[in-house]
Write a protein that holds these residues in place. Structure first.
Motif, PDB file in Angstrom:
ATOM      1  N   LEU A   1       0.813  -1.224   0.000  1.00 42.17           N
ATOM      2  CA  LEU A   1       0.000   0.000   0.000  1.00 42.17           C
ATOM      3  C   LEU A   1       0.844   1.271   0.000  1.00 42.17           C
ATOM      4  N   PRO A   2       1.851   1.400   0.877  1.00 37.94           N
ATOM      5  CA  PRO A   2       2.664   2.624   0.820  1.00 37.94           C
ATOM      6  C   PRO A   2       3.380   2.809  -0.522  1.00 37.94           C
ATOM      7  N   ARG A   3       3.774   1.699  -1.152  1.00 33.04           N
ATOM      8  CA  ARG A   3       4.441   1.793  -2.460  1.00 33.04           C
ATOM      9  C   ARG A   3       3.465   2.250  -3.533  1.00 33.04           C
ATOM     10  N   ILE A   4       2.236   1.731  -3.474  1.00 32.31           N
ATOM     11  CA  ILE A   4       1.196   2.157  -4.425  1.00 32.31           C
ATOM     12  C   ILE A   4       0.911   3.648  -4.231  1.00 32.31           C
ATOM     13  N   GLU A   5       0.748   4.057  -2.967  1.00 28.00           N
ATOM     14  CA  GLU A   5       0.441   5.465  -2.668  1.00 28.00           C
ATOM     15  C   GLU A   5       1.559   6.386  -3.146  1.00 28.00           C
ATOM     16  N   ALA A   6       2.805   5.934  -3.026  1.00 24.26           N
ATOM     17  CA  ALA A   6       3.946   6.760  -3.465  1.00 24.26           C
ATOM     18  C   ALA A   6       3.907   7.006  -4.970  1.00 24.26           C
ATOM     19  N   ILE A   7       3.334   6.058  -5.723  1.00 18.82           N
ATOM     20  CA  ILE A   7       3.194   6.222  -7.177  1.00 18.82           C
ATOM     21  C   ILE A   7       1.972   7.089  -7.499  1.00 18.82           C
ATOM     22  N   VAL A   8       0.849   6.783  -6.842  1.00 19.36           N
ATOM     23  CA  VAL A   8      -0.437   7.362  -7.246  1.00 19.36           C
ATOM     24  C   VAL A   8      -0.658   8.773  -6.702  1.00 19.36           C
ATOM     25  N   HIS A   9      -0.262   9.028  -5.451  1.00 15.44           N
ATOM     26  CA  HIS A   9      -0.568  10.338  -4.843  1.00 15.44           C
ATOM     27  C   HIS A   9      -0.016  11.523  -5.638  1.00 15.44           C
ATOM     28  N   PRO A  10       1.252  11.492  -6.092  1.00 18.59           N
ATOM     29  CA  PRO A  10       1.729  12.638  -6.886  1.00 18.59           C
ATOM     30  C   PRO A  10       0.949  12.829  -8.185  1.00 18.59           C
ATOM     31  N   LEU A  11       0.506  11.723  -8.795  1.00 22.10           N
ATOM     32  CA  LEU A  11      -0.275  11.823 -10.030  1.00 22.10           C
ATOM     33  C   LEU A  11      -1.660  12.421  -9.768  1.00 22.10           C
ATOM     34  N   VAL A  12      -2.250  12.053  -8.629  1.00 20.79           N
ATOM     35  CA  VAL A  12      -3.553  12.617  -8.246  1.00 20.79           C
ATOM     36  C   VAL A  12      -3.406  14.121  -7.991  1.00 20.79           C
ATOM     37  N   LEU A  13      -2.339  14.505  -7.302  1.00 23.96           N
ATOM     38  CA  LEU A  13      -2.106  15.934  -7.023  1.00 23.96           C
ATOM     39  C   LEU A  13      -1.935  16.732  -8.312  1.00 23.96           C
ATOM     40  N   LYS A  14      -1.263  16.143  -9.301  1.00 25.49           N
ATOM     41  CA  LYS A  14      -1.092  16.833 -10.594  1.00 25.49           C
ATOM     42  C   LYS A  14      -2.437  16.976 -11.297  1.00 25.49           C
ATOM     43  N   ASP A  15      -3.256  15.924 -11.254  1.00 25.72           N
ATOM     44  CA  ASP A  15      -4.577  15.962 -11.866  1.00 25.72           C
ATOM     45  C   ASP A  15      -5.406  17.100 -11.233  1.00 25.72           C
ATOM     46  N   ARG A  16      -5.306  17.213  -9.915  1.00 29.11           N
ATOM     47  CA  ARG A  16      -6.058  18.250  -9.188  1.00 29.11           C
ATOM     48  C   ARG A  16      -5.534  19.644  -9.540  1.00 29.11           C
ATOM     49  N   ALA A  17      -4.217  19.793  -9.631  1.00 34.77           N
ATOM     50  CA  ALA A  17      -3.619  21.093  -9.977  1.00 34.77           C
ATOM     51  C   ALA A  17      -4.026  21.514 -11.385  1.00 34.77           C
ATOM     52  N   ASP A  18      -4.075  20.554 -12.314  1.00 32.16           N
ATOM     53  CA  ASP A  18      -4.506  20.849 -13.684  1.00 32.16           C
ATOM     54  C   ASP A  18      -5.955  21.323 -13.698  1.00 32.16           C
ATOM     55  N   PHE A  19      -6.789  20.683 -12.889  1.00 31.81           N
ATOM     56  CA  PHE A  19      -8.204  21.064 -12.787  1.00 31.81           C
ATOM     57  C   PHE A  19      -8.339  22.504 -12.268  1.00 31.81           C
ATOM     58  N   VAL A  20      -7.562  22.847 -11.243  1.00 32.91           N
ATOM     59  CA  VAL A  20      -7.607  24.208 -10.683  1.00 32.91           C
ATOM     60  C   VAL A  20      -7.182  25.222 -11.743  1.00 32.91           C
ATOM     61  N   ALA A  21      -6.117  24.901 -12.485  1.00 38.15           N
ATOM     62  CA  ALA A  21      -5.591  25.815 -13.505  1.00 38.15           C
ATOM     63  C   ALA A  21      -6.596  26.046 -14.641  1.00 38.15           C
ATOM     64  N   GLN A  22      -7.411  25.029 -14.918  1.00 40.72           N
ATOM     65  CA  GLN A  22      -8.383  25.134 -16.011  1.00 40.72           C
ATOM     66  C   GLN A  22      -9.677  25.839 -15.603  1.00 40.72           C
ATOM     67  N   ASN A  23      -9.869  26.073 -14.304  1.00 40.09           N
ATOM     68  CA  ASN A  23     -11.129  26.637 -13.810  1.00 40.09           C
ATOM     69  C   ASN A  23     -10.860  27.841 -12.912  1.00 40.09           C
ATOM     70  N   THR A  24     -10.161  28.826 -13.445  1.00 38.36           N
ATOM     71  CA  THR A  24      -9.701  29.946 -12.615  1.00 38.36           C
ATOM     72  C   THR A  24     -10.831  30.817 -12.085  1.00 38.36           C
ATOM     73  N   ASP A  25     -11.968  30.850 -12.788  1.00 42.52           N
ATOM     74  CA  ASP A  25     -13.042  31.785 -12.423  1.00 42.52           C
ATOM     75  C   ASP A  25     -14.158  31.133 -11.617  1.00 42.52           C
ATOM     76  N   LYS A  26     -13.971  29.912 -11.161  1.00 48.33           N
ATOM     77  CA  LYS A  26     -15.072  29.129 -10.596  1.00 48.33           C
ATOM     78  C   LYS A  26     -14.910  28.867  -9.091  1.00 48.33           C
ATOM     79  N   ILE A  27     -16.038  28.491  -8.483  1.00 49.11           N
ATOM     80  CA  ILE A  27     -16.017  27.858  -7.159  1.00 49.11           C
ATOM     81  C   ILE A  27     -15.812  26.367  -7.420  1.00 49.11           C
ATOM     82  N   GLY A  28     -14.754  25.825  -6.858  1.00 46.98           N
ATOM     83  CA  GLY A  28     -14.447  24.411  -7.056  1.00 46.98           C
ATOM     84  C   GLY A  28     -14.805  23.605  -5.827  1.00 46.98           C
ATOM     85  N   VAL A  29     -15.428  22.459  -6.046  1.00 48.38           N
ATOM     86  CA  VAL A  29     -15.746  21.526  -4.962  1.00 48.38           C
ATOM     87  C   VAL A  29     -14.875  20.293  -5.162  1.00 48.38           C
TER      88      VAL A  29
END
Length: 197
Positions: free
Chosen positions: A79-107
């Motif tokens: 599990l910790p090895r899986i999380e070490a791979i997946v968590h940074p990718l999830v954070l990038k996905d979230r950062a991309d979403f924020v960058a694409q929706n600058t004028d919005k309320i995000g949930v």
């Protein structure tokens, strides 16, 4: 993004339904589970690093969650090895979403928001909640989990009362109408805050 609202809550509390209510009111929703599905799908960013670390987890070019469950059950270090791979990718996905929706309320629909420290990145947090009895009934009615499965999931999560105590808003999802009224009130409060800023 003008405002980031973390949306959290334990299994069976009505988080997905509540997220859809926010979307209906014009908020954009980022779903952590959906992000992981995207990462795990064929051609997704997690497939190559996961195939190197866990070759047996790849089925038909995608990461198989069933295979991962088996790996985690048999290997305490997985599990910790899986999380070490997946968590940074999830954070990038979230950062991309924020960058694409600058004028919005995000949930940000994140089941383990407090457990992973993600609440620190939010402007406010809303927690969905119902009685333990209704929560148990909802989960068991899905027909995908036993009481023992539910107990195991809850043991890995922060207790509901602690999540509620740490949240800015608590949304009771006992009925659809009650939840909708509370979501409306939260969105109105956030919009008022933004207008005053």
């Amino acid at each position: 993004m003008r405002f980031k609202l973390g949306l959290t809550g334990s299994i069976g509390m009505g988080k997905s339904t509540t997220a859809a209510m926010f979307a209906k009111l014009g908020c954009v929703v980022w779903d952590a589970d959906a992000a992981v599905h995207r990462l795990y799908s064929a051609g997704g960013p997690a497939v190559s690093p996961m195939s190197e670390a866990f070759p047996t987890a790849i089925v038909e070019g995608a990461v198989s969650r069933d295979a991962l469950r088996g790996i985690i059950a048999n290997d305490p270090t997985a599990l910790p090895r899986i999380e070490a791979i997946v968590h940074p990718l999830v954070l990038k996905d979230r950062a991309d979403f924020v960058a694409q929706n600058t004028d919005k309320i995000g949930v940000f629909d994140i089941p383990l928001l407090f457990e992973t420290g993600g609440n620190a990145e939010m402007d406010a947090v809303a927690c969905v909640s119902v009685s333990p009895e209704l929560q148990k009934q909802r989960v068991l009615d899905r027909g995908t989990m036993s009481e023992a499965d539910l107990a195991r999931v809850l043991a890995r999560q922060m207790p509901n009362e602690d999540k509620c105590a740490r949240s800015d808003y608590v949304i009771m999802t006992d009925t659809v109408a009650h939840a909708e009224a509370q979501v409306q009130a939260v969105v109105e409060q956030i919009r008022a805050r933004l207008d005053d800023a």
